[in-house]
Design a protein around this motif. Structure first.
Motif, PDB file in Angstrom:
ATOM      1  N   ARG A 180       2.018 -20.749  48.600  1.00  0.00           N
ATOM      2  CA  ARG A 180       2.690 -19.434  48.547  1.00  0.00           C
ATOM      3  C   ARG A 180       2.191 -18.623  49.736  1.00  0.00           C
ATOM      4  N   PHE A 231       1.715 -15.039  51.770  1.00  0.00           N
ATOM      5  CA  PHE A 231       1.662 -13.573  51.655  1.00  0.00           C
ATOM      6  C   PHE A 231       1.375 -12.996  53.034  1.00  0.00           C
ATOM      7  N   VAL A 262       5.805 -13.672  49.824  1.00  0.00           N
ATOM      8  CA  VAL A 262       5.678 -12.297  49.343  1.00  0.00           C
ATOM      9  C   VAL A 262       5.324 -11.443  50.556  1.00  0.00           C
ATOM     10  N   TYR A 269      -1.847 -12.737  44.504  1.00  0.00           N
ATOM     11  CA  TYR A 269      -0.705 -13.666  44.385  1.00  0.00           C
ATOM     12  C   TYR A 269      -1.157 -15.123  44.442  1.00  0.00           C
ATOM     13  N   ALA A 284       7.078  -8.697  42.298  1.00  0.00           N
ATOM     14  CA  ALA A 284       5.684  -8.878  42.706  1.00  0.00           C
ATOM     15  C   ALA A 284       4.753  -8.681  41.505  1.00  0.00           C
ATOM     16  N   ILE A 334       4.212 -11.565  39.188  1.00  0.00           N
ATOM     17  CA  ILE A 334       3.240 -12.593  39.622  1.00  0.00           C
ATOM     18  C   ILE A 334       1.821 -12.032  39.515  1.00  0.00           C
ATOM     19  N   ALA A 335       1.657 -10.781  39.939  1.00  0.00           N
ATOM     20  CA  ALA A 335       0.310 -10.226  40.094  1.00  0.00           C
ATOM     21  C   ALA A 335      -0.372  -9.902  38.762  1.00  0.00           C
TER      22      ALA A 335
END
Ligand code: AQP
Length: 339
Positions: A8, A10, A42, A143, A318, A321-322
């Motif tokens: 993933r 970021f 993200v 994340y 967001a 996920i967070a």
């Protein structure tokens, strides 16, 4: 056995002024390439980082929306990537506090960016500016991001992010946070100031002539490139010939990055030519690549409510996920959650 984390990406940009060519080539353009490869990404407008130095509230609101417009106009699709502003997802600040308690004062004191930004005034700058890298670690690790595309100036902060993750994992005997990989690639990982090839192009530099803004019109771009500091030598045949010529190297790197070509290829085309010939070509290329982006940014800025809607929707995605990662962190640390 250490867990494997799903890839993933970021990354973030501060709304501390208008977007520069440095932000575009070092970060945004590469974010779009990452998105187009299909990796989950993200992207965050890190407004809480912007306020580590004074921001006029109205200017901050404008810069946040303009930066969102810059992301979208450059090719970030808010349906494919998650795009939002940091302050709308409180888990960043909450994990940032936990990391303030993990990171050591000595680590923070060694951060080059803090030393540069505080200068001789380190007693007078905000506490937030000192703690900034631990919030940055939280931005990434909230994340469980594995890869972070950034410009070269962020390398040290990413090493610190790894140190914080490793210390947290070690302190609590878990393998919870991944050790992130910085992705610092391409010919424009550090776009330099147009008036001084030894310092970085920055959106908050007091002189506008040092940078190209993404909102500059064709005349402004051409003037800034024409007036950019250079030397009197012709361009060399190979990149070794640019080693002691920071201003020349910078302009060649910008050309290569804008045109998606290797530096060697650009030098093959321009070797032996002086800046009188090279600068107009660079200006032409920069205008061709940047004008469609700035036109689209202006169009998007006509509809601030739509930008706010996109940021709000991104913040919800967001948060989804967070929040669970924050709750697991609280459990690991021993903070009681009873509601
Ligand atoms: N000159 C640059 N060359 C290549 N990449 C750059 N980046 C910034 N400047 C250059 C990359 O852009 C991303 C977002 O950076 P930021 O805005 O969050 O912070 P910064 O690096 O501090 O940028 P500025 O323009 O210098 O802002 P101010 O002046 O407010 O501090 C990062 O990936 C960064 O590497």
């Amino acid at each position: 056995m250490a867990p494997t984390f799903t890839p993933r990406v970021f990354s973030g940009i501060k709304p501390s002024g208008g977007l520069t060519l440095g932000n575009y080539l070092g970060a945004l353009k590469r974010f779009v390439e990452t998105q187009d490869k299909g990796t989950e990404a993200v992207y965050c407008i890190v407004d809480l980082h912007a306020i580590t130095v004074w921001q006029n509230p109205a200017d901050l609101r404008h810069a946040t929306r303009e930066l969102a417009a810059g992301f979208i106009a450059s090719g970030i699709d808010p349906e494919k990537s998650v795009l939002f502003n940091q302050s709308q997802v409180s888990a960043h600040a909450e994990l940032g506090w936990i990391f303030n308690c993990v990171a050591r004062m000595g680590w923070m004191g060694r951060m080059t960016q803090f030393k540069e930004k505080s200068g001789k005034n380190s007693e007078k700058v905000s506490l937030g500016l000192f703690a900034y890298p631990s919030l940055m670690a939280a931005d990434i690790l909230i994340y469980h991001a594995t890869h972070v595309p950034v410009g070269d100036d962020q390398k040290q902060h990413l090493e610190l992010t790894r140190d914080i993750a490793a210390k947290f994992n070690n302190d609590f005997g878990v393998d919870f946070f991944p050790l992130v990989e910085p992705v610092i690639e391409g010919p424009a990982t550090r776009v330099m100031n147009l008036r001084d090839g030894t310092s970085k192009m920055s959106k908050s530099d007091t002189s506008d002539m040092t940078r190209i803004n993404m909102t500059d019109d064709a005349d402004a771009i051409a003037t800034k490139i024409r007036k950019a500091k250079t030397d009197s030598e012709p361009l060399p045949e190979t990149s070794e010939g640019l080693e002691d010529r920071p201003e020349a190297r910078n302009l060649v790197n910008i050309y290569a990055a804008l045109d998606d070509r290797p530096v060697a290829d650009v030098l093959r085309e321009f070797a032996g030519q002086g800046f009188g010939a090279f600068k107009p070509k660079l200006a032409e290329l920069a205008v061709a690549k940047l004008a469609p982006i700035s036109t689209e940014m202006s169009r998007l800025m006509q509809e601030p409510d739509e930008i706010d809607r996109i940021l709000g929707r991104g913040a919800e995605r967001a948060e989804a996920i967070a929040r669970p990662i924050l709750e697991q962190t609280y459990d690991i640390v021993g903070l009681v959650r009873s509601r």
